[in-house]
Write an enzyme that holds these catalytic residues in place. Structure first.
Site, PDB file in Angstrom:
ATOM      1  N   ASP A  16       0.858  -1.184   0.000  1.00 20.78           N
ATOM      2  CA  ASP A  16       0.000   0.000   0.000  1.00 20.78           C
ATOM      3  C   ASP A  16       0.894   1.234   0.000  1.00 20.78           C
ATOM      4  O   ASP A  16       1.649   1.464   0.952  1.00 20.78           O
ATOM      5  CB  ASP A  16      -0.901  -0.016   1.249  1.00 20.78           C
ATOM      6  N   ASP A 110      -2.785   2.506  -6.124  1.00 22.36           N
ATOM      7  CA  ASP A 110      -1.781   2.584  -5.061  1.00 22.36           C
ATOM      8  C   ASP A 110      -1.709   1.365  -4.150  1.00 22.36           C
ATOM      9  O   ASP A 110      -1.012   1.408  -3.135  1.00 22.36           O
ATOM     10  CB  ASP A 110      -2.012   3.839  -4.214  1.00 22.36           C
ATOM     11  N   GLU A 111      -2.407   0.285  -4.476  1.00 21.62           N
ATOM     12  CA  GLU A 111      -2.287  -0.901  -3.626  1.00 21.62           C
ATOM     13  C   GLU A 111      -2.562  -2.166  -4.427  1.00 21.62           C
ATOM     14  O   GLU A 111      -3.277  -2.156  -5.424  1.00 21.62           O
ATOM     15  CB  GLU A 111      -3.208  -0.831  -2.407  1.00 21.62           C
TER      16      GLU A 111
END
Length: 361
Positions: A16, A110-111
């Protein structure tokens, strides 16, 4: 009779990125470093898309109205989002993941989850792989990432949040049940705000409380989800990392500077939003059969309308036309409209034959 070997314990990493959008801005523009930054619109109708850790110390959070964020942090610096740049950085990070395993399941820019049970480099130790990935991300992008390492997706995601920012947390099979027992159930994947409220009314506030409930009780209280919650309380999760996880919908919405009531203005705004969405649909070469309209009124009441078709929507005109027909059915509005959104779902391959939607519908 031959004994059947037990399946290997999975090695799952959840990566993350730390305050991703805001961190990209601070990296690209050094004058923003160390300062409270919000990505989003600074206008009275703006919304925070992401906040730097300096801004979060003042209570600024994503999805917060910009006026509230400014009230909490008078020195907050607003910057407009640059999604093309975020996608570019995300692609570089994804390439690093794929050097270690083809089993990468992105959740957003983003993860992502990674299954490194059999890693391509033969490192063999998930913690070392996570450390190498974090170091590569920092070296190649200048950004920091937090990671959780465990034996299933549920625990890996919980772990990645433990030592943010720029942290690493490992939850071994021996520690999993005790780790779950100490956490509030509101942090569990699949336990949304309403379910957490219902659990609280039943006296279930922590993983330990949840574990004390019988399977029969949870099934009676939560139906088909009862067995899932029963497993989570014991650190059990059977969800696999799915690199081919299908996107469920694609859409966009916009909040207006002033509330709109005029039909022509509303139709024009929906046309603009719809054609923006259709451009993304064409770029991704996907098709869909369900069009959903979202309307938010001045008092923040939300109304949605949806229309499904037997075959994929043909083109931008058909997509916008379907949304416009549903919008006109809600006009004149009982009060001003502050937001419109249009989404395509029931997605599939763009090669499927399109529907011929008559306009108007």
């Amino acid at each position: 009779m031959n004994d059947v070997p037990a399946p290997p314990i999975r090695k799952i990493i959840h990566v993350d990125m730390d305050a991703f959008f805001a961190s990209v801005e601070q990296h690209d523009f050094p004058e923003l470093r160390g300062k409270p930054v919000a990505v989003g619109g600074a206008s009275a109708r703006g919304v925070v898309a992401a906040a730097s850790y300096e801004a979060r110390r003042f209570g600024v959070r994503s999805a917060m109205p910009s006026v509230t964020a400014r009230r909490r942090c008078p020195d907050l610096i607003f910057v407009p989002p640059r999604f093309d740049r975020y996608r570019e950085v995300s692609a570089r990070i994804r390439a690093i993941f794929l050097e270690h395993t083809p089993l990468v399941e992105p959740l957003s820019l983003d993860e992502a989850y990674l299954d490194v049970t059999e890693d391509l480099k033969g490192i063999g130790i998930a913690t070392r792989i996570a450390e190498e990935i974090r170091a590569r991300i920092r070296a190649e992008t200048g950004l920091t990432a937090s990671a959780g390492v465990s034996y299933n997706k549920f625990l890996a995601k919980l772990a990645s949040d433990q030592n943010k920012p720029d942290g690493l947390c490992v939850i071994t099979p021996a520690k999993g049940p005790a780790f779950v027992a100490s956490l509030p159930v509101a942090r569990f994947h699949g336990v949304g705000p309403k379910t957490a409220e219902k659990m609280a009314r039943l006296g279930i506030r922590t993983g330990a409380d949840l574990k004390a409930c019988s399977l029969a009780f949870l099934q009676q209280a939560f139906g088909s989800s009862g067995a899932y919650y029963h497993d989570l309380a014991r650190g059990i999760c059977h969800r696999q990392v799915r690199p081919d996880r299908e996107r469920k919908s694609i859409g966009a919405e916009d909040t207006f500077m002033t509330d709109l009531s005029d039909e022509a203005a509303l139709v024009a705004e929906l046309d603009r939003i719809g054609r923006h969405v259709w451009k993304k649909i064409e770029e991704r070469r996907i098709a869909g059969r369900t069009v959903t309209l979202k309307v938010k009124y001045r008092d923040f009441r939300i109304v949605t309308r949806a229309r499904s078709f037997p075959r994929p929507v043909a083109d931008a005109d058909a997509f916008v036309g379907a949304g416009t027909a549903m919008l006109r059915a809600l006009l004149p509005p009982p009060m001003g409209i502050r937001l419109l959104g249009l989404t395509l779902s029931n997605l599939g391959d763009a090669a499927a034959p399109p529907s011929e939607l008559p306009l108007p519908i």
